[in-house]
Design a protein around this motif. Structure first.
Motif, PDB file in Angstrom:
ATOM      1  N   ARG A 178       0.821  -1.216   0.000  1.00 34.03           N
ATOM      2  CA  ARG A 178       0.000   0.000   0.000  1.00 34.03           C
ATOM      3  C   ARG A 178       0.851   1.260   0.000  1.00 34.03           C
ATOM      4  O   ARG A 178       0.468   2.274  -0.600  1.00 34.03           O
ATOM      5  CB  ARG A 178      -0.963  -0.040   1.184  1.00 34.03           C
ATOM      6  N   VAL A 179       2.006   1.210   0.663  1.00 35.68           N
ATOM      7  CA  VAL A 179       2.928   2.348   0.601  1.00 35.68           C
ATOM      8  C   VAL A 179       3.425   2.530  -0.837  1.00 35.68           C
ATOM      9  O   VAL A 179       3.518   3.660  -1.331  1.00 35.68           O
ATOM     10  CB  VAL A 179       4.116   2.153   1.569  1.00 35.68           C
ATOM     11  N   ALA A 180       3.732   1.430  -1.518  1.00 35.73           N
ATOM     12  CA  ALA A 180       4.175   1.521  -2.913  1.00 35.73           C
ATOM     13  C   ALA A 180       3.109   2.168  -3.782  1.00 35.73           C
ATOM     14  O   ALA A 180       3.411   3.018  -4.637  1.00 35.73           O
ATOM     15  CB  ALA A 180       4.523   0.134  -3.448  1.00 35.73           C
ATOM     16  N   LEU A 181       1.860   1.780  -3.576  1.00 33.32           N
ATOM     17  CA  LEU A 181       0.773   2.372  -4.352  1.00 33.32           C
ATOM     18  C   LEU A 181       0.627   3.859  -4.035  1.00 33.32           C
ATOM     19  O   LEU A 181       0.382   4.679  -4.932  1.00 33.32           O
ATOM     20  CB  LEU A 181      -0.540   1.642  -4.056  1.00 33.32           C
ATOM     21  N   ALA A 182       0.802   4.221  -2.755  1.00 32.72           N
ATOM     22  CA  ALA A 182       0.720   5.636  -2.366  1.00 32.72           C
ATOM     23  C   ALA A 182       1.840   6.442  -3.015  1.00 32.72           C
ATOM     24  O   ALA A 182       1.623   7.573  -3.484  1.00 32.72           O
ATOM     25  CB  ALA A 182       0.789   5.749  -0.844  1.00 32.72           C
ATOM     26  N   LEU A 183       3.043   5.888  -3.050  1.00 33.98           N
ATOM     27  CA  LEU A 183       4.167   6.567  -3.696  1.00 33.98           C
ATOM     28  C   LEU A 183       3.895   6.789  -5.179  1.00 33.98           C
ATOM     29  O   LEU A 183       4.187   7.853  -5.726  1.00 33.98           O
ATOM     30  CB  LEU A 183       5.442   5.734  -3.520  1.00 33.98           C
ATOM     31  N   ALA A 184       3.317   5.774  -5.819  1.00 29.04           N
ATOM     32  CA  ALA A 184       3.033   5.881  -7.256  1.00 29.04           C
ATOM     33  C   ALA A 184       2.012   6.967  -7.547  1.00 29.04           C
ATOM     34  O   ALA A 184       2.051   7.596  -8.610  1.00 29.04           O
ATOM     35  CB  ALA A 184       2.540   4.541  -7.787  1.00 29.04           C
ATOM     36  N   ARG A 185       1.099   7.186  -6.622  1.00 26.01           N
ATOM     37  CA  ARG A 185       0.065   8.199  -6.832  1.00 26.01           C
ATOM     38  C   ARG A 185       0.546   9.604  -6.479  1.00 26.01           C
ATOM     39  O   ARG A 185      -0.007  10.587  -6.959  1.00 26.01           O
ATOM     40  CB  ARG A 185      -1.185   7.833  -6.025  1.00 26.01           C
ATOM     41  N   GLU A 186       1.575   9.688  -5.641  1.00 24.48           N
ATOM     42  CA  GLU A 186       2.048  11.002  -5.187  1.00 24.48           C
ATOM     43  C   GLU A 186       3.208  11.534  -6.006  1.00 24.48           C
ATOM     44  O   GLU A 186       3.369  12.740  -6.144  1.00 24.48           O
ATOM     45  CB  GLU A 186       2.445  10.933  -3.711  1.00 24.48           C
ATOM     46  N   PHE A 187       4.025  10.635  -6.549  1.00 24.72           N
ATOM     47  CA  PHE A 187       5.224  11.060  -7.268  1.00 24.72           C
ATOM     48  C   PHE A 187       5.220  10.514  -8.696  1.00 24.72           C
ATOM     49  O   PHE A 187       4.617   9.485  -8.975  1.00 24.72           O
ATOM     50  CB  PHE A 187       6.481  10.573  -6.533  1.00 24.72           C
ATOM     51  N   ALA A 188       5.905  11.216  -9.566  1.00 22.89           N
ATOM     52  CA  ALA A 188       5.980  10.810 -10.970  1.00 22.89           C
ATOM     53  C   ALA A 188       7.055   9.729 -11.112  1.00 22.89           C
ATOM     54  O   ALA A 188       8.216  10.009 -11.427  1.00 22.89           O
ATOM     55  CB  ALA A 188       6.307  12.008 -11.848  1.00 22.89           C
ATOM     56  N   LEU A 189       6.665   8.494 -10.895  1.00 21.06           N
ATOM     57  CA  LEU A 189       7.587   7.370 -11.006  1.00 21.06           C
ATOM     58  C   LEU A 189       7.605   6.844 -12.439  1.00 21.06           C
ATOM     59  O   LEU A 189       6.682   7.117 -13.211  1.00 21.06           O
ATOM     60  CB  LEU A 189       7.164   6.257 -10.042  1.00 21.06           C
ATOM     61  N   PRO A 190       8.638   6.068 -12.803  1.00 23.52           N
ATOM     62  CA  PRO A 190       8.683   5.494 -14.160  1.00 23.52           C
ATOM     63  C   PRO A 190       7.409   4.726 -14.509  1.00 23.52           C
ATOM     64  O   PRO A 190       6.764   4.139 -13.634  1.00 23.52           O
ATOM     65  CB  PRO A 190       9.897   4.566 -14.092  1.00 23.52           C
ATOM     66  N   ALA A 191       7.077   4.726 -15.794  1.00 20.60           N
ATOM     67  CA  ALA A 191       5.799   4.179 -16.234  1.00 20.60           C
ATOM     68  C   ALA A 191       5.708   2.669 -16.107  1.00 20.60           C
ATOM     69  O   ALA A 191       4.624   2.122 -15.894  1.00 20.60           O
ATOM     70  CB  ALA A 191       5.536   4.586 -17.683  1.00 20.60           C
ATOM     71  N   THR A 192       6.824   1.976 -16.248  1.00 20.60           N
ATOM     72  CA  THR A 192       6.787   0.516 -16.166  1.00 20.60           C
ATOM     73  C   THR A 192       7.607   0.035 -14.967  1.00 20.60           C
ATOM     74  O   THR A 192       8.530   0.707 -14.499  1.00 20.60           O
ATOM     75  CB  THR A 192       7.351  -0.144 -17.443  1.00 20.60           C
ATOM     76  N   ALA A 193       7.263  -1.152 -14.501  1.00 16.93           N
ATOM     77  CA  ALA A 193       7.961  -1.714 -13.348  1.00 16.93           C
ATOM     78  C   ALA A 193       9.429  -1.987 -13.668  1.00 16.93           C
ATOM     79  O   ALA A 193      10.297  -1.828 -12.806  1.00 16.93           O
ATOM     80  CB  ALA A 193       7.261  -2.996 -12.901  1.00 16.93           C
ATOM     81  N   LEU A 194       9.735  -2.410 -14.896  1.00 15.76           N
ATOM     82  CA  LEU A 194      11.124  -2.675 -15.257  1.00 15.76           C
ATOM     83  C   LEU A 194      11.947  -1.388 -15.274  1.00 15.76           C
ATOM     84  O   LEU A 194      13.116  -1.379 -14.865  1.00 15.76           O
ATOM     85  CB  LEU A 194      11.196  -3.372 -16.614  1.00 15.76           C
ATOM     86  N   GLU A 195      11.339  -0.295 -15.760  1.00 17.84           N
ATOM     87  CA  GLU A 195      12.040   0.992 -15.716  1.00 17.84           C
ATOM     88  C   GLU A 195      12.301   1.399 -14.272  1.00 17.84           C
ATOM     89  O   GLU A 195      13.391   1.879 -13.930  1.00 17.84           O
ATOM     90  CB  GLU A 195      11.198   2.071 -16.400  1.00 17.84           C
TER      91      GLU A 195
END
Length: 235
Positions: A178-195
């Motif tokens: 759930r923290v990972a999902l929160a980070l993805a929604r708050e910050f502009a992370l790479p589009a794919t998991a491999l990136e």
């Protein structure tokens, strides 16, 4: 005007992984409990499995105080360690084969310890596990100057993620996802998991180098013994 952050493609489903162990030495300590699950994009757990192992060695009182499993309990109720290690490794391999990223907090600890356990019992270890998502590495990279500790309990609270039973493998794993999902929604992370996986390799190395410099400066570490920044499996 602030544009909304586009959700990365890996947000739809993620695997989660956590170990509770006999100690913090990845080469010598053993698995006591393990949890592997799958979360949907809302953080709801849609699949889960737990393991309790008899690690084959006494569980130190300090470790028992953290996760609540005593040597007597593990011996009475735990399964043989080699069976647990084989099943945990196989379950992770299956999720990676399905293309799911695996979320683990301080992933280089869990994946390194699992690799050493596999070698101990002659079990084929995971070869270059990927993609892995490590909220500890990501949080340090995207919010570098935030003060305070970066334990899972503190970071979960920072991102408003509930964690009722810290240091229980299942509770920790779900909270980490759930923290990972929160980070993805708050910050502009790479589009794919491999990136994102590739980016974290560099971030982890830089973070280890920075921490090494700090520890050397305060006399806590010898310059000839730098911290290992290899990720997600330590050298």
């Amino acid at each position: 005007m602030t544009l909304p952050i586009e959700n990365p493609s890996w947000l739809t489903r993620v695997g989660v992984f956590d170990l509770e162990t006999t100690g913090v030495d990845v080469t010598r300590d053993r698995i006591v409990t393990a949890h592997i699950g799958v979360l949907d994009r809302h953080g709801t757990q849609i699949a889960a499995r737990d393991w309790l192992a008899d690690p084959g060695i006494p569980i130190p009182d300090g470790a028992s105080a953290v996760h609540g499993i005593s040597t007597a309990h593990a011996r009475a109720h735990g399964r043989p360690a080699h069976e647990v290690v084989a099943e945990v490794t196989a379950a992770l391999r299956m999720l990676f084969a399905q293309g799911l990223p695996i979320v683990a907090y301080n992933a280089s600890y869990d994946f390194s310890l699992l690799a050493h356990e596999a070698r101990r019992y002659g079990i084929p270890e995971l070869s270059a596990p990927a993609p892995v998502i490590d909220p500890l590495v990501i949080d340090k990279a995207v919010d570098r100057y935030r003060r305070g500790k970066r334990t899972l309990t503190v970071v979960a609270e920072h991102y408003a993620v509930e964690l009722d039973a810290a240091h229980e493998a299942s509770a920790d794993a779900v909270a980490v996802g759930r923290v990972a999902l929160a980070l993805a929604r708050e910050f502009a992370l790479p589009a794919t998991a491999l990136e994102l996986h590739t980016r974290q390799i560099a971030w982890a190395r830089e973070q280890a180098e920075s921490l090494t410099e700090h520890f050397v400066r305060i006399g806590r570490l010898d310059p000839e013994d730098p911290l290992d920044g290899a990720w997600p499996v330590r050298d």
